[in-house]
Design an enzyme around this catalytic site. Structure first.
Site, short mmCIF file in Angstrom:
data_model
loop_
_atom_site.label_atom_id
_atom_site.label_comp_id
_atom_site.label_asym_id
_atom_site.label_seq_id
_atom_site.Cartn_x
_atom_site.Cartn_y
_atom_site.Cartn_z
N GLU A 103 -1.45 13.72 -8.30
CA GLU A 103 -0.64 14.94 -8.42
C GLU A 103 0.83 14.59 -8.65
O GLU A 103 1.50 15.23 -9.48
CB GLU A 103 -0.76 15.77 -7.14
CG GLU A 103 -2.16 16.29 -6.85
CD GLU A 103 -2.99 15.32 -6.00
OE1 GLU A 103 -2.82 14.08 -6.12
OE2 GLU A 103 -3.80 15.81 -5.21
N CYS B 277 0.09 9.21 -5.76
CA CYS B 277 -1.07 10.09 -5.98
C CYS B 277 -1.09 10.65 -7.41
O CYS B 277 -0.04 10.73 -8.07
CB CYS B 277 -1.03 11.26 -5.01
SG CYS B 277 -1.42 10.84 -3.30
N TYR C 116 0.78 -1.25 0.00
CA TYR C 116 0.00 0.00 0.00
C TYR C 116 0.81 1.30 0.00
O TYR C 116 0.49 2.23 -0.74
CB TYR C 116 -0.97 0.02 1.18
CG TYR C 116 -2.10 -0.99 1.10
CD1 TYR C 116 -2.30 -1.79 -0.02
CD2 TYR C 116 -2.98 -1.13 2.17
CE1 TYR C 116 -3.34 -2.71 -0.07
CE2 TYR C 116 -4.03 -2.04 2.12
CZ TYR C 116 -4.20 -2.83 1.01
OH TYR C 116 -5.23 -3.74 0.95
N1 THU Z 1 -5.25 10.39 -3.82
C1 THU Z 1 -4.72 11.13 -4.83
O1 THU Z 1 -4.26 10.59 -5.83
N2 THU Z 1 -4.73 12.48 -4.70
C2 THU Z 1 -5.34 13.18 -3.70
O2 THU Z 1 -5.35 14.39 -3.74
C3 THU Z 1 -5.97 12.44 -2.60
C4 THU Z 1 -5.76 10.97 -2.59
C5 THU Z 1 -5.29 8.93 -3.98
C6 THU Z 1 -4.32 8.16 -3.16
C7 THU Z 1 -5.00 6.80 -3.09
O3 THU Z 1 -4.70 6.07 -4.27
C8 THU Z 1 -6.48 7.13 -3.11
O4 THU Z 1 -6.58 8.46 -3.61
C9 THU Z 1 -7.15 7.06 -1.75
O5 THU Z 1 -6.45 7.79 -0.82
#
Ligand code: THU
Length: 133
Positions: free
Chosen positions: A56, A54, A49
């Site tokens: 971004e 993300c 995990y």
């Molecule tokens: N996540 C993002 O990609 N960007 C964000 O701004 C918030 C969270 C993703 C990380 C993970 O894959 C999923 O969303 C749940 O947290």
């Protein structure tokens, strides 16, 4: 006033391609660089995990790989009632390439919900200039 539609179109397409089998929470992000080029990213999760990335961070990596070095604006898109704001780590990653007044738009697939400046999301921040000379 920023025109967000080119960001949103690309971010939604990226969101739909997210690899999020564990959270089922699909996120897309688009950064625009100093050349006016758009770079999209989606979240890419992992069976281990903490190794997930993300949206971004994916978009920033795409920008750097394409030669961009400044973020002039960024949009993040996700679904649900709550605003999908960048996580703390991503705020710092954005900080590396953006200015205090760079706009960060938070959107649903239907449109922009809120626009923040980076400084609002990450006040009193640490950045590259702290390490200069
Ligand atoms: N996540 C993002 O990609 N960007 C964000 O701004 C918030 C969270 C993703 C990380 C993970 O894959 C999923 O969303 C749940 O947290």
């Amino acid at each position: 006033m920023e025109t967000w539609q080119p960001f949103l179109d690309r971010a939604v397409a990226s969101m739909q391609r997210a690899y999020a089998p564990y959270s089922s929470f699909h996120v897309g992000a688009v950064v625009r660089d100093e050349h006016g080029q758009y770079h999209a990213g989606s979240n890419v999760e992992n069976a281990a995990y903490p190794e997930g990335v993300c949206a971004e961070a994916s978009a920033i990596s795409a920008m750097v790989a394409a030669g961009g070095r400044r973020i002039t604006a960024i949009l993040v898109v996700g679904e649900g009632d709550a605003l999908v704001t960048p996580c703390g780590g991503c705020r710092q990653k954005i900080r590396e390439f953006a200015a205090a007044d760079t706009e960060v738009a938070v959107a649903s697939p239907n449109g922009v919900r809120r626009v923040f400046t980076l400084d609002e999301l990450l006040p009193v921040s640490f950045g590259p200039e702290h390490l200069a000379d």
